[in-house]
Design an enzyme around this catalytic site. Structure first.
Site, mmCIF file in Angstrom:
data_model
loop_
_atom_site.group_PDB
_atom_site.id
_atom_site.type_symbol
_atom_site.label_atom_id
_atom_site.label_comp_id
_atom_site.label_asym_id
_atom_site.label_seq_id
_atom_site.Cartn_x
_atom_site.Cartn_y
_atom_site.Cartn_z
ATOM 1 N N LYS A 199 0.840 -1.214 0.000
ATOM 2 C CA LYS A 199 0.000 0.000 0.000
ATOM 3 C C LYS A 199 0.870 1.257 0.000
ATOM 4 O O LYS A 199 0.682 2.180 -0.801
ATOM 5 C CB LYS A 199 -0.924 -0.030 1.220
ATOM 6 C CG LYS A 199 -1.604 1.271 1.521
ATOM 7 C CD LYS A 199 -2.580 1.683 0.433
ATOM 8 C CE LYS A 199 -2.972 3.127 0.607
ATOM 9 N NZ LYS A 199 -4.203 3.487 -0.011
ATOM 10 N N CYS A 255 -3.724 11.407 1.458
ATOM 11 C CA CYS A 255 -3.012 10.122 1.403
ATOM 12 C C CYS A 255 -1.537 10.238 1.031
ATOM 13 O O CYS A 255 -0.669 9.811 1.802
ATOM 14 C CB CYS A 255 -3.717 9.202 0.423
ATOM 15 S SG CYS A 255 -5.438 8.971 0.846
HETATM 16 C C1 UGA Z 1 -4.622 8.246 -3.807
HETATM 17 C C2 UGA Z 1 -4.392 7.006 -4.686
HETATM 18 O O1 UGA Z 1 -4.471 7.354 -6.069
HETATM 19 C C3 UGA Z 1 -5.424 5.910 -4.386
HETATM 20 O O2 UGA Z 1 -5.116 4.741 -5.130
HETATM 21 C C4 UGA Z 1 -5.344 5.590 -2.887
HETATM 22 O O3 UGA Z 1 -6.267 4.580 -2.529
HETATM 23 C C5 UGA Z 1 -5.631 6.838 -2.103
HETATM 24 O O4 UGA Z 1 -4.648 7.851 -2.431
HETATM 25 C C6 UGA Z 1 -5.518 6.485 -0.636
HETATM 26 O O5 UGA Z 1 -4.438 6.081 -0.196
HETATM 27 O O6 UGA Z 1 -6.552 6.452 0.053
HETATM 28 P P1 UGA Z 1 -6.229 10.399 -3.924
HETATM 29 O O7 UGA Z 1 -5.541 10.868 -2.683
HETATM 30 O O8 UGA Z 1 -7.698 10.491 -4.026
HETATM 31 O O9 UGA Z 1 -5.874 8.832 -4.183
HETATM 32 O O10 UGA Z 1 -5.581 11.253 -5.081
HETATM 33 P P2 UGA Z 1 -4.981 11.007 -6.560
HETATM 34 O O11 UGA Z 1 -6.047 11.079 -7.570
HETATM 35 O O12 UGA Z 1 -4.108 9.821 -6.572
HETATM 36 O O13 UGA Z 1 -4.071 12.331 -6.704
HETATM 37 C C7 UGA Z 1 -3.013 12.581 -5.758
HETATM 38 C C8 UGA Z 1 -2.305 13.872 -6.072
HETATM 39 O O14 UGA Z 1 -1.577 13.761 -7.294
HETATM 40 C C9 UGA Z 1 -3.226 15.073 -6.248
HETATM 41 O O15 UGA Z 1 -2.653 16.191 -5.604
HETATM 42 C C10 UGA Z 1 -3.286 15.269 -7.756
HETATM 43 O O16 UGA Z 1 -3.563 16.592 -8.155
HETATM 44 C C11 UGA Z 1 -1.871 14.872 -8.133
HETATM 45 N N1 UGA Z 1 -1.731 14.448 -9.549
HETATM 46 C C12 UGA Z 1 -2.273 13.284 -9.978
HETATM 47 C C13 UGA Z 1 -0.990 15.239 -10.420
HETATM 48 O O17 UGA Z 1 -0.471 16.323 -10.018
HETATM 49 N N2 UGA Z 1 -0.818 14.830 -11.697
HETATM 50 C C14 UGA Z 1 -1.353 13.670 -12.159
HETATM 51 O O18 UGA Z 1 -1.122 13.328 -13.358
HETATM 52 C C15 UGA Z 1 -2.097 12.873 -11.287
#
Ligand code: UGA
Length: 438
Positions: A199, A255
């Protein structure tokens, strides 16, 4: 055997897990210490902006497959109990297990031989062993089943996961894996330690990938390349993959920041510091600082900045560890006047009530902070507009209305969502992350 499911915690993960298993045909009971959440679930409302979740909860409650309560006794019939409580970050970076301990303490009187406690909360390696120790006298098994649910997509991710991971001894792990039979995903039944580490590995690796792209974007800007062209070429390599290649103001949310720090702390504790992980944490700090430096260097500290987007990503109302808030705080610290727009924020009082604890110093200064009803209603004379969250609304802004109010505004798109041609056609200066300003 038909399992009866208990879920402790009705946040993003718990509410989705409970509704998801009820949808898959299991009887589910949820326990949460917050009476508002219990009332919400009982009446079909999770209180979360998760597409499809309230509908799924409502259908399950009506079909009498899902109940919610503040009392652990209601889980007495459950054969498998999922623990889905928060594991926030302590000041030293390690995970705070207070809520896990409270959940296990609350559950103990309801547990009996053959029951399974499933740790779905993200927990440091070894937590499963400690919980096992605490319930072994009851004949209870402990299994780890990490969640991979993105905020804004939790229902979709629960019902269509890339994989299901179950860590523990073969018999109880097999029973937990069987619950997911109908979602039809590849399932890894592994030892508990590997599941716990996997994880952290997944979230940390994604964060690391993003920090690499964020730094690459700075390099592209400096040497005259276009980050979108570069990441497109990278993404066509199946070993790299297309996802998580969009640069931004830094990664945030509830997360990534806590999990990557927890992994660093786990590695540190056994004398094997992970340099790649600590480098990604440092790079992420530097990323939001770099955005602030660009704004300050371009318009000066006397400028007025409009920040568009406050949540840590689009599609959620979550402000926790949002890079946009860090940027707002830093700009205000420079003495700049800041206004902000976000589709989930209606006024500054509503914003203050929602601000995460880590934002306390800035929230104290909130009264002079303007919230914009819509992006183009910027304050006349705004010197810079910084797009910090990739909300759809920023793709189709009326740039001539913006230019009319603030003809000298410098537009800085840190998410790559703005229509550059429309901005330039309105006579405004434009800069996109990862592309040299032309
Ligand atoms: C993340 C993981 O993607 C999930 O698989 C996991 O279950 C979850 O954490 C958790 O541990 O509970 P989440 O926190 O909802 O999910 O967010 P993401 O969609 O993964 O984005 C994380 C960060 O990366 C955000 O700040 C987003 O803006 C950034 N991001 C994402 C980018 O800057 N560029 C991208 O191409 C993708």
């Amino acid at each position: 055997m038909t399992e009866i499911i208990g879920v402790v915690g009705a946040g993003y993960v718990g509410a989705t897990t409970a509704a998801g298993f009820a949808h898959l045909g299991y009887r589910v009971g949820v326990v949460d210490t917050d009476p508002r959440k219990v009332h919400g679930i009982s009446t079909g409302h999770s209180g979360l902006a998760e597409p499809g979740l309230d509908e799924m909860i409502d259908a399950a409650v009506r079909a009498e497959m899902l109940t919610a309560s503040e009392h652990y006794e209601t889980l007495a019939e459950a054969t498998i109990v999922f623990v889905c409580v928060p594991t926030p970050m302590r000041s030293d970076g390690a995970a705070d297990l207070t809520f896990i301990d409270a959940a296990i303490g609350g559950l103990r009187p309801t547990l009996g031989p053959g029951n399974i406690v499933v740790l779905k909360s993200t927990v440091p390696v070894g937590t499963g062993d400690a919980v096992d120790e605490a319930v072994r006298d009851l004949g209870v098994h402990v299994v780890n089943n990490p969640e991979f649910l993105r905020e804004g997509h939790t229902v979709r991710d629960f019902l269509n996961p890339d994989r299901v991971v179950v860590g523990g001894e073969a018999e109880p792990a097999g029973r937990v894996a069987a619950l997911y039979r109908d979602v039809g995903a590849p399932t890894s039944c592994v030892d508990r330690c590997s599941a716990e580490l996997a994880k952290y590995a997944c979230n940390s690796f994604l964060a690391l990938k993003l920090s690499f792209v964020d730094e690459l974007a700075s390099l592209a800007e400096r040497i005259g390349a276009d980050i979108d062209e570069v990441t497109d070429i990278m993404g066509r390599d199946s070993r790299i993959g297309r996802e998580f290649l969009r640069p931004g103001p830094g990664w945030g949310g509830s997360c990534f920041p806590k999990d990557i720090r927890a992994l660093a702390s786990i590695a540190e504790a056994v004398g094997l510091p992970m340099r790649t992980v600590t480098a990604a944490i440092d790079a992420n700090e530097a990323q939001s600082e770099r955005i602030v430096d660009i704004v300050v260097d371009t318009v000066g500290v006397d400028g007025h900045v409009a920040v568009w987007g406050l949540t840590f990503k689009a599609g959620t109302a979550d402000l926790r560890e949002s890079p946009a808030l860090k940027i707002v705080g830093a700009l205000r610290k420079e003495g700049m006047r800041v206004s902000a727009h976000d589709p989930t924020v209606t006024d500054r009082f509503a914003l203050s009530a929602r601000l995460p604890v880590e934002f306390t110093p800035e929230s104290a200064r909130m009264p002079s902070f303007d919230i914009l009803a819509d992006p183009s209603s910027i304050v006349p004379g705004t010197d810079a507009i910084v797009v910090t969250t990739e909300w759809e609304v920023y793709r189709s802004v009326d740039w001539s209305a913006v230019a009319h109010r603030s003809p000298r505004a410098f537009v800085f798109d840190t998410r790559g969502v703005v229509d550059a041609r429309a901005v330039r056609a309105a006579g405004l200066r434009f800069r996109r992350i990862g592309v040299a300003e032309s």
